[in-house]
Scaffold this active site. Sequence first.
Site, PDB file in Angstrom:
ATOM      1  N   ALA A 186      -0.234  -3.849  -0.512  1.00  0.00           N
ATOM      2  CA  ALA A 186      -0.228  -2.420  -0.188  1.00  0.00           C
ATOM      3  C   ALA A 186       0.139  -2.208   1.276  1.00  0.00           C
ATOM      4  O   ALA A 186       0.851  -1.253   1.616  1.00  0.00           O
ATOM      5  CB  ALA A 186      -1.601  -1.812  -0.490  1.00  0.00           C
ATOM      6  N   ASP A 192       2.074  -7.595  -8.666  1.00  0.00           N
ATOM      7  CA  ASP A 192       1.370  -6.864  -7.610  1.00  0.00           C
ATOM      8  C   ASP A 192       2.294  -5.888  -6.887  1.00  0.00           C
ATOM      9  O   ASP A 192       1.968  -4.706  -6.720  1.00  0.00           O
ATOM     10  CB  ASP A 192       0.773  -7.844  -6.585  1.00  0.00           C
ATOM     11  CG  ASP A 192      -0.448  -8.560  -7.114  1.00  0.00           C
ATOM     12  OD1 ASP A 192      -0.747  -8.425  -8.309  1.00  0.00           O
ATOM     13  OD2 ASP A 192      -1.107  -9.264  -6.323  1.00  0.00           O
TER      14      ASP A 192
END
Length: 310
Positions: free
Chosen positions: A108, A149
């Site tokens: 992220a 991911d």
Amino acid sequence: MSSTASAPGKAILFGEHAVVYERPAVAVPIFQVQARATVAPAEPRSGILLIAEDLGRTCALADAPPDDPFRTIVADTLAYLEVNGAPDLRISITSTIPIARGMGSGTATSAAVVRALASYFGAELSDQMVSELVFEVEKIHHGTPSGIDNTVVSYGKPIYFVKGLPFEIITVGKGFHLLIADTGVPSPTRIAVSAVREGWKANPEAYGRLFDEIGEIARLARGAIASGDVGEIGRLMNENQRLLRAIDVSSPELERLIDAALAGGATGAKLSGAGRGGNMIALVDPQTAPCVEKAVVEAGARGVFTTEIN
Ligand code: PMV
């Protein structure tokens, strides 16, 4: 003028590890935790400064090792944006995503940096381009990442993912609640992934069958999530955890939290991500959530929150 961007955390609901071997997996973004990056002009000739207070890190990017994840994501993104010369920038990073707990904190952070840089230089990047740039850094973190991911974090949608194939966005038929509880033990993705690889090399047929079973669970889970069969989602989580134990990625701390969650009223519970530590996820409803939370805290959970997937 500065530019800020953020990216969510994530949880793998089904199929971790087997996804590295081309079996399907399901992952969801978790917007309650986020990484945020701000790009601002810096003094002339100061180069690129990285300020990551949560990580206790402030450095000139030029002084970081060439394979440093931040250095890589910034260099790759600037090259993609065709920014010439050496810009003078301050890149500040903050994050509420627990580090090394299988919640995608590094992923992220990379995605937020890519988006903030693109916005600073006035460029629009597609989710796919963000995902591709972030994937390069995943290789540094994880060695042989499946790509799940970077995909879930960059697109910010629940996904059904098979390595090497176009992924599918899952439309959630009926919202459901996950309680996420931290064992307090770091989850070493690279080590867990290579331990599974050793097990698979030593026993390819048995591991192949376990991966097939995990993949089948992920396939069924996609259907259950899309049709809103929440009871089935819980049953499949328990089945998936049984198989994750068989490939030896659970741990006593995870098992303690899983037992406590199920005893407290959760209808499904499993590890999420690489395992051997990190987070446990449990399927709860608003009525059972307080009881499950109490049970996992008593069993040693370090951080607990509930989130709705819809
Ligand atoms: O980064 P983590 O801890 O969420 O684990 C990633 C999931 C694995 O399937 C174990 C590895 C991968 O690349 O998909």
